[in-house]
Design an enzyme around this catalytic site. Sequence first.
Site, mmCIF file in Angstrom:
data_model
loop_
_atom_site.group_PDB
_atom_site.id
_atom_site.type_symbol
_atom_site.label_atom_id
_atom_site.label_comp_id
_atom_site.label_asym_id
_atom_site.label_seq_id
_atom_site.Cartn_x
_atom_site.Cartn_y
_atom_site.Cartn_z
ATOM 1 N N PRO A 229 -19.263 7.076 7.880
ATOM 2 C CA PRO A 229 -19.500 7.107 6.429
ATOM 3 C C PRO A 229 -21.013 7.237 6.218
ATOM 4 O O PRO A 229 -21.760 6.309 6.479
ATOM 5 C CB PRO A 229 -18.975 5.751 5.955
ATOM 6 C CG PRO A 229 -18.993 4.880 7.160
ATOM 7 C CD PRO A 229 -18.944 5.745 8.387
ATOM 8 N N ASP A 404 -25.560 5.871 8.976
ATOM 9 C CA ASP A 404 -24.183 5.408 9.085
ATOM 10 C C ASP A 404 -24.106 4.089 8.296
ATOM 11 O O ASP A 404 -24.693 3.085 8.709
ATOM 12 C CB ASP A 404 -23.870 5.186 10.573
ATOM 13 C CG ASP A 404 -22.459 4.674 10.821
ATOM 14 O OD1 ASP A 404 -21.807 4.233 9.858
ATOM 15 O OD2 ASP A 404 -22.030 4.703 11.994
ATOM 16 N N HIS A 405 -23.393 4.121 7.201
ATOM 17 C CA HIS A 405 -23.396 2.966 6.301
ATOM 18 C C HIS A 405 -22.713 1.751 6.914
ATOM 19 O O HIS A 405 -22.850 0.629 6.425
ATOM 20 C CB HIS A 405 -22.740 3.347 4.976
ATOM 21 C CG HIS A 405 -23.244 2.550 3.804
ATOM 22 N ND1 HIS A 405 -23.847 1.330 3.928
ATOM 23 C CD2 HIS A 405 -23.243 2.823 2.478
ATOM 24 C CE1 HIS A 405 -24.184 0.858 2.740
ATOM 25 N NE2 HIS A 405 -23.833 1.753 1.835
ATOM 26 N N ARG A 406 -21.973 1.950 7.996
ATOM 27 C CA ARG A 406 -21.373 0.790 8.670
ATOM 28 C C ARG A 406 -22.445 -0.030 9.373
ATOM 29 O O ARG A 406 -22.294 -1.221 9.565
ATOM 30 C CB ARG A 406 -20.345 1.260 9.711
ATOM 31 C CG ARG A 406 -19.166 2.019 9.126
ATOM 32 C CD ARG A 406 -18.342 2.641 10.222
ATOM 33 N NE ARG A 406 -19.175 3.437 11.128
ATOM 34 C CZ ARG A 406 -18.765 3.919 12.302
ATOM 35 N NH1 ARG A 406 -17.547 3.689 12.706
ATOM 36 N NH2 ARG A 406 -19.571 4.641 13.049
ATOM 37 N N VAL A 408 -26.034 0.493 8.694
ATOM 38 C CA VAL A 408 -27.278 0.378 7.923
ATOM 39 C C VAL A 408 -26.920 0.263 6.439
ATOM 40 O O VAL A 408 -26.190 1.106 5.907
ATOM 41 C CB VAL A 408 -28.154 1.638 8.150
ATOM 42 C CG1 VAL A 408 -29.430 1.564 7.331
ATOM 43 C CG2 VAL A 408 -28.461 1.831 9.628
#
Length: 433
Positions: A229, A404-406, A408
């Site tokens: 994501p 990567d929003h998982r 950061v």
Amino acid sequence: MNREIKIPDMGEAADVEVIEICVSKGDEVAQGDALIVLESDKASMEVPAPWAGKVFSVAVALGDKVEEGTLVLMLEGDAQLAEPTGDQATPKPEPEKQIKSTPASEPVVTKSAPVAQPPVSSTPSVALPVDSSEVYAGPSARRLARQLGVDLTSVHATGARGRILKEDIKAYVKQALQGGAATSGENMSAIPAIGEVDFSRFGPVDSQPVSRLMLRGAKQLHASWLNLPQVTNHEEVDVTNLDAFRREQNTDTEKPKLTLLPFIMKACASALLRHSQLNGSFADGGQTFVKKLYVHLGMAVDTKEGLIVPVIRNVDQKGIYALAQESQTLAQKSRTRKLKPEDLQGGSFTISSLGVLGGTGFTPIVNAPQVAILGVARSDIKPIWQADGSVQGRLILPLSLSYDHRAVNGADAGRFLADLKACLEDIGRLLLY
Ligand code: CAO
């Protein structure tokens, strides 16, 4: 011995269209294999082989209108060896599922009859299901789907009037094995396939095979796009002073030429040591997060064959000239295909500098399993309000950080970019760390 296969009694139906020919001259068929597919305005049915044998000749063509008694083909083989099917010596035709044009409220009944010689008198009726959710496919395609465990609602149909062919099922399985799933688009959670287009229908084209480099890159980018994501934060950095400084140094022609890139690398490495979340990777199927205590930067290089990302190691421990020299050497090696495998391994973060080609900004795709990438677009002089109320022309560099929003959060990314901006606007800050 050659025996004629003729259209059987089809009840009331006349002028029924041949919509598919499943065999050609010389094909070996097993008893029950589909020979042709017929379609009336109510239903469609396959004409199966009454015995195993070899197709000697085909007497019908696609689009032909046929009726009871029309010769379909000549089949070599021994009719006596045909296995009895139920109480008959020849296989029964297998009506297909619903025809899409049939109104859902109208019950559809079609006659099912033996199709080959000798004619069989009994013609039991078969009620066809009329459920609009059902797919349009013949018995042999359904049989194949059952054997392969394929959900027909997920298969993209290429047959006439949206009919699923055996080839469609094979293509679906092939694509699924390669890591993607082609679907009809009705399953909203799956990845819809992009249909093939014959572009030459619209004008002249030049078709070339895709290079292995591009294929490898495409696979890596696609995997990252599908698995991570990704979010992109944007920042503008005033590099007026930095640019003046590098130009000043470039008067020394004995030294490697300085572009903005080695300064950006150095500032990134410094910021990554303070914001180590962006210098990590997931491991153990996402159960562990590994923060790397080294900073090895991938550098995207544009080459004629495609994008290559060589890696500069321990950037935090190298000086600006060393970084300038190494980036130029690696760019040159990338363009002349002289890189060694180790030059491409071990990156912990990537910089993609489009430089003069960069436009005002772009959203780079994270180079997984890394969790962040910095995009550098083109610097331009812009009018900037100053604290004293005046307006000055300043050289502004657009940066874009995809992550990567998982791994950061937006706040992590914001802090990293603010730190990077501060270092690039006042390169002397790097002395503090
Ligand atoms: N804005 C304006 N000018 C820039 C700039 C920027 N952000 N970055 C570099 N430039 C200038 C340089 O200063 C140089 O000009 P001068 O000769 O007047 O100093 C000129 O552009 C050419 O620089 P360069 O490209 O040779 O060197 P570099 O160190 O900036 O970049 C490299 C090296 C290998 C990263 C670059 O050549 C390259 O291949 N970039 C493409 C990367 C890419 O394709 N990314 C996209 C990936 S996603 O598809």
